[in-house]
Write a protein that holds these residues in place. Structure first.
Motif, short mmCIF file in Angstrom:
data_model
loop_
_atom_site.label_atom_id
_atom_site.label_comp_id
_atom_site.label_asym_id
_atom_site.label_seq_id
_atom_site.Cartn_x
_atom_site.Cartn_y
_atom_site.Cartn_z
N GLU B 162 1.02 -1.18 -0.20
CA GLU B 162 -0.29 -0.55 0.34
C GLU B 162 0.75 1.25 0.27
O GLU B 162 0.66 2.40 -0.27
CB GLU B 162 -1.04 0.17 1.15
N HIS B 163 1.81 1.05 1.25
CA HIS B 163 2.89 2.72 0.85
C HIS B 163 4.61 1.87 0.21
O HIS B 163 5.11 1.07 0.81
CB HIS B 163 2.71 3.02 2.20
N LYS B 164 5.11 3.28 0.56
CA LYS B 164 6.36 3.40 0.16
C LYS B 164 6.91 3.51 1.84
O LYS B 164 6.65 4.08 2.44
CB LYS B 164 7.25 4.62 -0.37
N PRO B 165 7.91 3.18 2.30
CA PRO B 165 8.60 1.96 1.49
C PRO B 165 8.93 0.75 1.70
O PRO B 165 7.87 0.14 2.39
CB PRO B 165 10.35 2.36 2.65
N PHE B 166 9.03 0.08 0.66
CA PHE B 166 8.45 -1.29 0.42
C PHE B 166 9.20 -2.56 1.26
O PHE B 166 10.75 -1.98 0.79
CB PHE B 166 8.51 -1.73 -1.19
N ASP B 167 8.92 -3.11 1.68
CA ASP B 167 9.11 -3.97 2.66
C ASP B 167 10.98 -4.72 1.54
O ASP B 167 11.42 -5.38 2.64
CB ASP B 167 8.34 -4.78 3.66
N ASN B 267 0.67 8.68 -14.11
CA ASN B 267 -0.20 7.83 -13.12
C ASN B 267 0.79 8.89 -11.36
O ASN B 267 1.11 8.05 -10.64
CB ASN B 267 0.34 6.69 -12.42
N HIS B 268 0.79 10.23 -11.83
CA HIS B 268 1.39 10.90 -10.92
C HIS B 268 0.77 10.98 -10.01
O HIS B 268 1.42 10.42 -8.77
CB HIS B 268 0.90 11.98 -11.38
N GLU B 269 -0.84 10.77 -9.49
CA GLU B 269 -1.52 10.77 -8.28
C GLU B 269 -1.74 9.66 -8.23
O GLU B 269 -0.95 9.47 -6.11
CB GLU B 269 -3.03 11.14 -8.53
N LYS B 270 -1.38 8.88 -8.56
CA LYS B 270 -1.85 7.04 -7.76
C LYS B 270 0.09 6.48 -7.27
O LYS B 270 0.09 6.62 -5.57
CB LYS B 270 -2.13 6.03 -8.44
N ILE B 271 0.74 7.01 -7.83
CA ILE B 271 2.69 7.10 -7.22
C ILE B 271 2.43 8.29 -5.90
O ILE B 271 2.85 8.39 -4.85
CB ILE B 271 3.36 7.09 -8.31
N GLY B 272 1.85 9.47 -6.70
CA GLY B 272 1.59 10.14 -5.22
C GLY B 272 1.42 9.36 -3.67
O GLY B 272 1.42 9.67 -2.73
N GLU B 273 0.40 8.99 -3.94
CA GLU B 273 -0.67 8.77 -2.42
C GLU B 273 -0.05 7.09 -2.21
O GLU B 273 0.06 6.47 -0.75
CB GLU B 273 -1.68 8.07 -2.89
N ARG B 274 1.13 6.77 -2.93
CA ARG B 274 1.98 5.67 -2.55
C ARG B 274 2.46 5.60 -1.70
O ARG B 274 3.96 5.43 -0.67
CB ARG B 274 2.73 4.60 -3.68
N ASN B 275 3.60 7.10 -2.17
CA ASN B 275 4.61 7.83 -1.91
C ASN B 275 5.00 8.25 -0.75
O ASN B 275 3.51 8.48 0.23
CB ASN B 275 5.02 8.90 -2.66
N THR B 276 5.65 8.12 0.37
CA THR B 276 5.83 8.97 1.38
C THR B 276 5.74 11.17 1.23
O THR B 276 5.35 11.00 0.01
CB THR B 276 7.65 9.04 1.87
#
Lengths: 234, 610, 293
Positions: B162-167, B267-276
Motif C-alpha cells: 500500500e505504501h512506500k517504503p516497500f519491505d 499516474n502521478h497521483e496514484k504513485i503520489g499516494e503510495r509515496n511518502t
C-alpha cells in the motif's frame, strides 16, 4: 526493403574466384566503411518528443550543444524520412500504439535510441498502471542512455555510441544488419488497447492465462505478500 | 456577475456560515478535524453552487477533484475550490458526498463551465457519474480500460504494498524487476477470464464517432469534399508533446475541435499516494518539467500548511524560493515565446535565441540544486542547500573543461544584464513584426468573462484583461514585500498573450533585482526550519497549497490521514484546465491557426496528463 | 510603414550572425584552450556558445546529481583498505522515492546476526530518478551522487542494474569530484574517518579520527599541519589535471608500492591521477577503484 534497385548479392559474385569463406567480405569491406561513414554522419532523427527528456533533446539540438555538428540537425517530422527514433520520455500504454506504428513506418536501416530511465525501463513511473516498462518491450532498442533526464552531453555520448555501432555494421549477406537480406523486414504487430494494453504476440499466453480463472496477479500476489497483514503491522 | 454580489465583505469562512444559514437542510459545515468549508447535499448542489457563484461572487472554479474515503466513512467526496476573480482572497471550499457503489453527483458544468475536463477526470479515475455533463467519457485513459484506477481498492500490475517504503527493498533486498513476476512479462493486468478470442477492440472509426464533435465519418452524407475530420497528433511537431486534437473542418475553417489527451498519463497521483510525503517532491519536478522550481514550491506550501507549526521557514529560505520561482518564470516564458514562434512558422531561430538565454539560468540551477531541469530543491521548511559560494566544476571525464565563477556575481550579471538584454532583444526582434501581427491579432480571442467561467489561469487569463495573479490575490512567501505589477492586456488574443509573457519576464527581472540585496543581507542565515527526519507524518486533515506558476495557478490538494503518506494527492494543473478553452478559441479560425492557438496557451504534457 | 518591423527583426538576426564571429576574430590564431572556453561559456560572451562535445566537455558542478555510487575507503588505505562506508542501515532504500535501491544486509557467518555491512547493494538505473535523496539522508556519507554521465550502453539487461562491485568507488574519487562538499562533510564528521570507525578507534584508544588515509604506526608531522582534504577544498579548479603529463608507469608502480599518498600534503585526485598541489612536478599514477570504469 525491396532489393530491386540494388541487388547487393551481385557484389558477392565478382569474376575472380574467391574462397567461399571470404565471399561476403572482399568486395564489401571498403564499400562498407565508406557507406557506414556516410550513414553514421547523417543520421536524421525523427522530430518526436514524449516527455521531460524531449526538452533536453531540444536543448541538445540548440546552439549550445548543437547536434548539427554530427549531421543530425535534420529532424524529420515524418517517420518515412528518418533513420533514428529517439524515444525521449515515458512511454505510456496509450502512446505505445502510435510509437509502434511510427517504428513500422520508418524505412530500413532504422535505429532506436531509448533516452532516459523511462524509455529504457519505465523509470520512476515504472510502477504506474499506464506506463510501459521500457520501449524495448515492443521495439528493438540500439542504444540506451540512462539518466533522469540525461543531460545534453549524456545524450550526445549516446549518439556517438550509436555512430560507433553503425560503423561496425557491414553490408555482407547474413551479417549484423538484417535489412540486406532477402525480402522486406517484418513489421511489429501494433498493440491494441483493451482492458489493458494487449501485445498481439501474446495470443497463446492469453489462452493459457484465461483458463486460470483469475485476474492477472499483481507483483504482491506473485510474491505471496499479504498486503492486508503488511498494512496492519505499520 | 460581480454586481450581484450581496455580501462582498464576507470572506470564505463568512460565506460558509452564511450558506449554512441560508440552506439549513442542504448545507452543513465540515466539522472533521483539519478540514474546512461546507458539505453540500448533492441533491441541492446545483442550486447552492449557483448561489455561491452569483450571490457571493465566487465566480471561478479553480479545482475540482474526488477523494475516495475507503475505510474512512466509505464514501466518495468531490471537493471544489472556488475563488473570487479578480478580487482575490481565500478560496471557498465546498464538498459533496456520495456512496462508493454508485457514485453520482450532479454536474456543475452549467454553473462553472471550467468543471468540464475536471469532472471527466474524476469520472475516468474514480468512476463518479456526473449527470448533466455534456460529454462524460474517459479523458486520460481509453474507453474499455478496466476499472477506475484511483480508487483505493484498485491495484496496478506492479502493486507491491500500500505504501512506500516497500519491505522487499531492505534488509533482504534481492533485486528483481517488476516484469519478472508478471505472467506476460509486461506491466499489464487483465480481468479474470479475459481472452483475445472473444475481444473486439474499439476501432478508430468508433472512437471518432463517439467524440463530442457528433459526427459519423463513415456514414454521414454531410461529409462531402468540403467537410473533413482531421486528426492532429499525438505525434505532431506542433503539439508540444504527445497531445492530440480532432478537428472538424469546413474547407479550412474549424467547425469544432476536441482535444484528446492522456498520452503522457503516467499516474502521478496514484504513485503520489503510495509515496511518502517528501518522496513526492522529485516527482513534482516532472509535472511541468519546464518550471520544476515552481512545482516544488507549490507542493512545499501545501504540505507546510498541513504541518502547521511544525515548520518555520527562515527568511533566507523564502528569499531563495522567490529567486528560484522567478528565474523559473523567465525560463518558462522564454521557452513559451520561442516555441510560439515555432508554431507560427519561424522555425527555430527565435527558439534558439531563447534557449540560449535559458541555458544560463539552467547553469545556475545545476550548480545550486544539482540538476538542470529536475531541481528537487524545496523542502518542507526551507530549501535543500544554500547557494554555493562559487559556481565551479571539477574535471573528471576526458576533455572536461572547468569553469569557476562567483555565484553572487554571476547572479548579478545574469539578472541585471544578461536577461534584460535578451528580453529587449526579443522585443526588438519580434514585437513589431508585421508577420507576427497578422498571424496573431484577433486570433484565438478569449473574452474576460469566458476566461473566468472556464477557469483559465495565468497568462491566458491576464491577456484577457483580468488582473488576477495569486502572488497578489492570495500572497504567499515574501511576495507582499516585493514591488511588481500584475501584467494585463485587454484584447485576449494571441498577440496579447505574447506581450503578457514578455512583460511578465520584465516584472520578474524587477522582482529579482529586489531579491539580490536581500540575498546579500541574509547571507549565512539559516535556510531550513523543518524536520530533518526521513519519515515525517502530517497531521490528519486537508490542505490546498497553490502558487502562481508560469503557466497559471498550480494547486496541490492533499489529504492526510495522519500517516507518513498522503491519503489523497491531487494536482490542479494549469495546462490541463487551460485546455478547456481550446475548442472555444479555435472555432471559426483556420486550421493553421489552431497550432498557434495551442502554442499561445503554452501547455506542457507532463502536467496536462500527469 | 509596413515592413519596417520585419526589417528590424532581420537586423537582429543579422547582428547575431555577425557576432558569432567576434570571438573567432578576437582569438584569431590562438589555440582553443581553457581561457577561450571559459570566455565562451561566460555571460559576457556574445558570440558562439557551442560546447564541442567530445573534444571539450562542460564539466559538471559539484552538486550535480547522476546515478549514485557507494563510498569505500581507498584501496591503498594503510588501515582500512577498501572497507565499505555503507552500514546497510537501509535509510537510502527507505527514502528512495521510486524505490530503486535494494540492499541485502550482511550477516556474520559465525553468529548469524546482522552486521553493519551490505552483503549486496543494487541500484536499478532504469528506475533511478537522480533525485539525490539517498545521498542527502545517508547518515554516514556512504552514498553519493556520481558525476559521470557517460553511461550509455547497448544492452540494458546486463548494464543497468548496478551491483555493489560496480557501485563502489573510493573516497578519494568523491573528494576529487566534489572537494568542497567532501571537506564540509569531513568537518561535520570531525575527521577523515567514517563515524563508526571513529567510535571503534576511540574504544581502541586511538585518536578518534585520522586526518587522512594515513597509517597509525608512523604518523608524519606535516600531516597534522595540512589536512589533506581540507586543503583540497581550497585548491583552485585548475586545469592541471587535464594538462599534466602522465608519470612513467614504473614510477607509478613504485609509488603504489610505497603506499604513501594521498597524504601528506595537498593531494588531489584528477581523473585517474593523483596530483600534489604543493609540488606539481611530481605526479603519481594509481590504479582505479574497483567500480570506477
Amino acid at each position: 526493403m525491396s532489393n530491386d534497385e540494388l541487388d547487393l548479392r551481385e557484389l558477392h559474385n565478382p569474376d575472380i574466384p574467391v574462397p567461399e569463406e571470404m565471399q561476403s567480405n572482399v568486395a564489401i569491406t571498403s564499400l562498407s566503411s565508406l557507406y557506414n561513414w556516410g550513414r553514421s554522419r547523417s543520421i536524421w532523427p525523427m522530430l518526436f518528443g514524449l516527455a521531460c527528456c524531449a526538452i533536453e533533446m531540444i536543448a541538445t539540438a540548440a546552439s549550445r550543444y548543437d547536434l548539427s555538428r554530427f549531421g543530425m540537425e535534420v529532424m524529420r517530422a515524418t517517420p518515412r524520412q528518418s533513420d533514428l527514433m529517439i524515444v525521449s520520455g515515458t512511454v505510456t500504454k496509450k502512446m505505445i500504439v502510435p510509437i509502434v506504428r511510427l517504428y513500422n513506418q520508418m524505412p530500413e536501416p532504422k535505429y532506436v535510441l531509448a533516452m532516459g530511465a523511462c524509455a529504457s525501463g519505465g523509470g520512476p513511473f515504472k510502477e504506474g498502471y499506464n506506463v510501459v516498462s521500457g520501449v524495448d518491450k515492443y521495439v528493438p532498442v540500439d542504444v540506451y542512455v540512462p539518466g533522469c533526464p540525461p543531460t545534453p552531453q549524456a545524450l550526445l555520448h549516446g549518439l556517438i555510441m550509436l555512430q560507433k555501432k553503425i560503423e561496425q555494421q557491414h553490408l555482407g549477406v547474413g551479417a549484423s544488419v538484417p535489412w540486406y537480406g532477402a525480402g522486406p523486414s517484418e513489421s511489429i504487430p501494433v498493440p491494441v488497447l483493451g482492458p489493458d494494453v494487449i501485445d498481439p504476440r501474446h495470443a497463446e499466453l492469453f489462452r493459457r492465462e484465461a483458463l486460470k480463472g483469475r485476474a492477472t496477479p499483481t507483483v504482491a500476489e506473485a510474491l505471496g505478500l499479504n498486503p492486508e497483514a503488511a498494512a496492519e503491522t505499520k | 456577475m460581480s454586481d450581484q454580489v450581496q455580501n462582498p465583505v464576507l470572506d470564505a469562512s463568512g460565506v460558509a456560515d452564511a450558506l449554512v444559514q441560508r440552506f439549513p437542510d442542504a448545507v452543513k459545515k465540515d466539522t472533521r478535524k483539519g478540514y474546512e468549508g461546507v458539505i453540500i447535499d448533492h441533491h441541492k448542489l446545483l442550486e447552492v453552487a449557483g448561489a455561491i457563484r452569483d450571490d457571493y461572487g465566487f465566480n471561478y472554479l479553480s479545482s475540482l477533484t474526488a477523494v475516495d474515503y475507503l475505510g474512512m466513512g466509505d464514501h466518495m467526496e468531490v471537493v471544489y475550490h472556488a475563488f473570487r476573480v479578480p478580487t482575490g482572497g481565500a478560496p471557498l471550499v465546498f464538498k459533496a458526498q456520495t456512496d462508493r457503489v454508485e457514485p453520482t453527483i450532479p454536474s456543475l458544468v452549467k454553473v462553472y463551465p471550467g468543471a468540464d475536463f475536471q469532472e471527466r477526470e474524476a469520472y475516468d479515475l474514480y468512476g463518479i457519474y456526473f449527470p448533466g455533463h455534456p460529454n462524460l467519457k474517459r479523458i486520460l485513459l481509453w474507453d474499455g480500460f478496466e476499472g477506475h484506477p484511483m480508487r483505493k481498492d484498485w491495484k496496478e500490475a506492479y502493486y507491491e504494498q500500500e505504501h512506500k517504503p516497500f519491505d522487499s527493498r531492505w534488509p533482504g533486498g534481492n533485486v528483481f524487476r517488476g516484469e519478472e513476476h508478471n505472467p506476460f512479462g509486461h506491466n499489464v493486468r487483465y480481468p479474470a477470464g479475459f481472452n483475445l478470442d472473444n475481444f473486439t477492440p474499439q476501432t478508430e472509426a468508433q472512437f471518432q464517432s463517439e467524440m463530442s464533435l457528433g459526427v459519423d465519418i463513415m456514414g454521414d452524407p454531410a461529409f462531402t469534399n468540403e467537410r473533413l475530420l482531421v486528426n492532429l497528433g499525438p505525434h505532431h511537431p506542433s503539439t508540444h508533446g504527445v497531445f492530440r486534437m480532432m478537428v472538424q473542418l469546413n474547407g479550412e475553417t474549424i467547425e469544432s475541435l476536441e482535444p484528446v489527451m492522456g498520452y503522457l498519463h503516467r499516474n502521478h497521483e496514484k504513485i503520489g499516494e503510495r509515496n511518502t510525503w517528501f518522496g513526492n517532491m522529485p516527482f513534482t519536478d516532472r509535472l511541468d518539467y519546464l518550471s520544476s522550481m515552481g512545482n516544488n514550491l507549490g507542493y512545499a506550501l501545501a504540505v507546510e500548511k498541513l504541518l502547521g507549526s511544525q515548520v518555520k521557514i527562515p527568511y533566507r529560505a523564502e528569499v531563495i524560493r522567490v529567486l528560484m520561482a522567478e528565474l523559473t518564470r523567465i525560463t518558462n516564458h522564454l521557452w513559451a515565446i520561442g516555441f510560439l514562434l515555432n508554431d507560427l512558422g519561424a522555425f527555430f531561430t527565435p527558439a534558439l535565441y531563447c534557449i540560449q538565454t535559458r541555458e544560463y539560468i539552467l547553469d545556475f540551477f545545476e550548480a545550486t540544486a544539482g540538476s538542470r531541469m529536475m531541481c528537487n530543491y524545496m523542502r518542507f521548511g526551507g530549501v535543500f542547500k544554500d547557494l554555493p559560494e562559487r559556481i565551479r566544476a571539477e574535471a573528471l571525464l576526458l576533455n572536461d573543461k572547468v569553469r569557476d565563477m562567483d555565484t553572487m556575481q554571476y547572479l548579478k550579471d545574469l539578472i541585471t544584464e544578461r536577461i534584460p538584454r535578451s528580453i529587449d532583444e526579443l522585443d526588438e526582434y519580434l514585437s513589431d513584426s508585421e508577420i507576427i501581427a497578422s498571424r496573431c491579432i484577433g486570433v484565438g480571442v478569449l473574452p474576460a468573462d469566458v476566461a473566468i467561467a472556464n477557469s483559465a489561469a495565468g497568462p491566458l487569463l491576464r491577456a484577457s484583461g483580468v488582473p488576477y495573479d495569486l502572488r497578489r490575490a492570495l500572497p504567499y512567501s515574501i511576495y507582499p514585500e516585493l514591488e511588481f505589477d500584475v501584467v494585463t492586456r485587454p484584447n485576449g488574443d494571441l498577440l496579447d498573450r505574447y506581450f503578457v509573457r514578455l512583460d511578465e519576464m520584465r516584472e520578474s527581472v524587477r522582482i529579482l533585482k529586489q531579491i539580490l540585496p536581500l540575498l546579500e543581507k541574509t547571507k549565512g542565515e539559516s535556510i531550513f526550519g523543518g524536520k530533518t527526519s526521513y519519515s515525517i507524518k502530517a497531521p490528519a486533515g486537508e490542505s490546498y497549497g497553490m502558487v502562481e506558476n508560469p503557466k497559471g495557478e498550480l494547486g496541490y490538494y492533499v489529504v492526510s490521514d495522519g500517516g507518513g503518506n498522503p491519503w489523497r494527492y491531487h494536482v490542479r494543473a494549469p495546462s490541463f484546465i487551460n485546455l478547456t478553452t481550446l475548442g472555444l478559441m479555435a472555432k471559426g479560425h483556420k486550421v493553421a491557426d489552431v497550432v498557434a492557438i495551442l502554442g499561445g496557451i503554452d501547455i506542457v504534457l507532463g502536467e496536462t496528463d500527469r | 510603414m509596413f515592413g519596417t518591423g520585419i526589417l528590424k527583426g532581420l537586423g537582429v538576426t543579422f547582428r547575431h550572425f555577425v557576432t558569432t564571429f567576434i570571438d573567432d576574430i578576437k582569438y584569431l590564431g590562438k589555440k582553443r584552450d581553457l581561457e577561450v572556453f571559459q570566455h565562451k561559456q561566460s555571460l559576457a560572451n556574445v558570440g558562439l556558445v557551442t560546447v564541442e562535445y567530445p573534444d571539450e566537455k562542460l564539466a559538471v558542478p559539484e552538486r550535480f546529481r547522476f546515478v549514485p555510487f557507494l563510498v569505500t575507503y581507498n584501496q591503498d588505505d594503510p588501515e582500512y583498505a577498501g572497507k565499505d562506508w555503507c552500514t546497510s542501515c537501509g535509510i537510502c532504500a527507505k527514502v528512495c522515492p521510486p524505490q530503486c535501491i535494494w540492499i541485502v544486509r550482511g550477516t556474520d557467518p559465525n553468529t548469524g546476526r546482522p552486521k553493519p555491512e551490505p552483503e549486496q547493494f543494487y541500484i536499478d538505473t532504469d528506475i533511478c530518478m537522480n533525485c539525490g535523496y539517498c545521498a542527502e539522508y545517508c547518515p554516514f556519507d556512504a552514498i553519493k551522487m556520481d558525476h559521470n554521465y557517460e553511461l550509455a550502453s547497448y544492452d540494458r539487461t546486463t548494464a543497468h542494474i548496478h551491483d555493489k562491485k560496480r557501485l563502489s568507488k573510493e573516497i578519494r574519487y568523491w573528494q576529487s569530484i566534489a572537494p568542497t562538499t567532501a571537506a564540509e562533510e569531513m568537518e561535520a564528521r570531525k575527521g577523515y574517518d567514517h563515524t563508526d570507525v571513529q567510535k571503534a578507534r576511540k574504544k581502541a584508544g586511538l585518536t578518534p579520527s585520522r586526518v587522512g588515509p594515513t597509517s597509525d604506526k608512523a604518523p608524519e608531522p606535516e600531516v597534522v599541519a595540512a589536512p589533506a582534504a581540507a586543503a583540497t577544498a581550497e585548491a583552485p579548479a585548475a586545469p592541471v589535471a587535464v594538462q599534466a603529463s602522465p608519470a612513467p608507469a614504473d614510477k607509478a608502480v613504485e609509488a603504489a608500492a610505497t603506499d604513501k599518498p594521498p597524504g601528506p600534503g595537498n593531494w588531489v585526485k584528477r581523473g585517474k591521477r593523483w596530483i600534489n598541489l604543493d609540488a606539481p612536478a611530481e605526479v603519481k599514477k594509481r590504479s582505479r577503484g574497483p567500480g570506477e570504469e
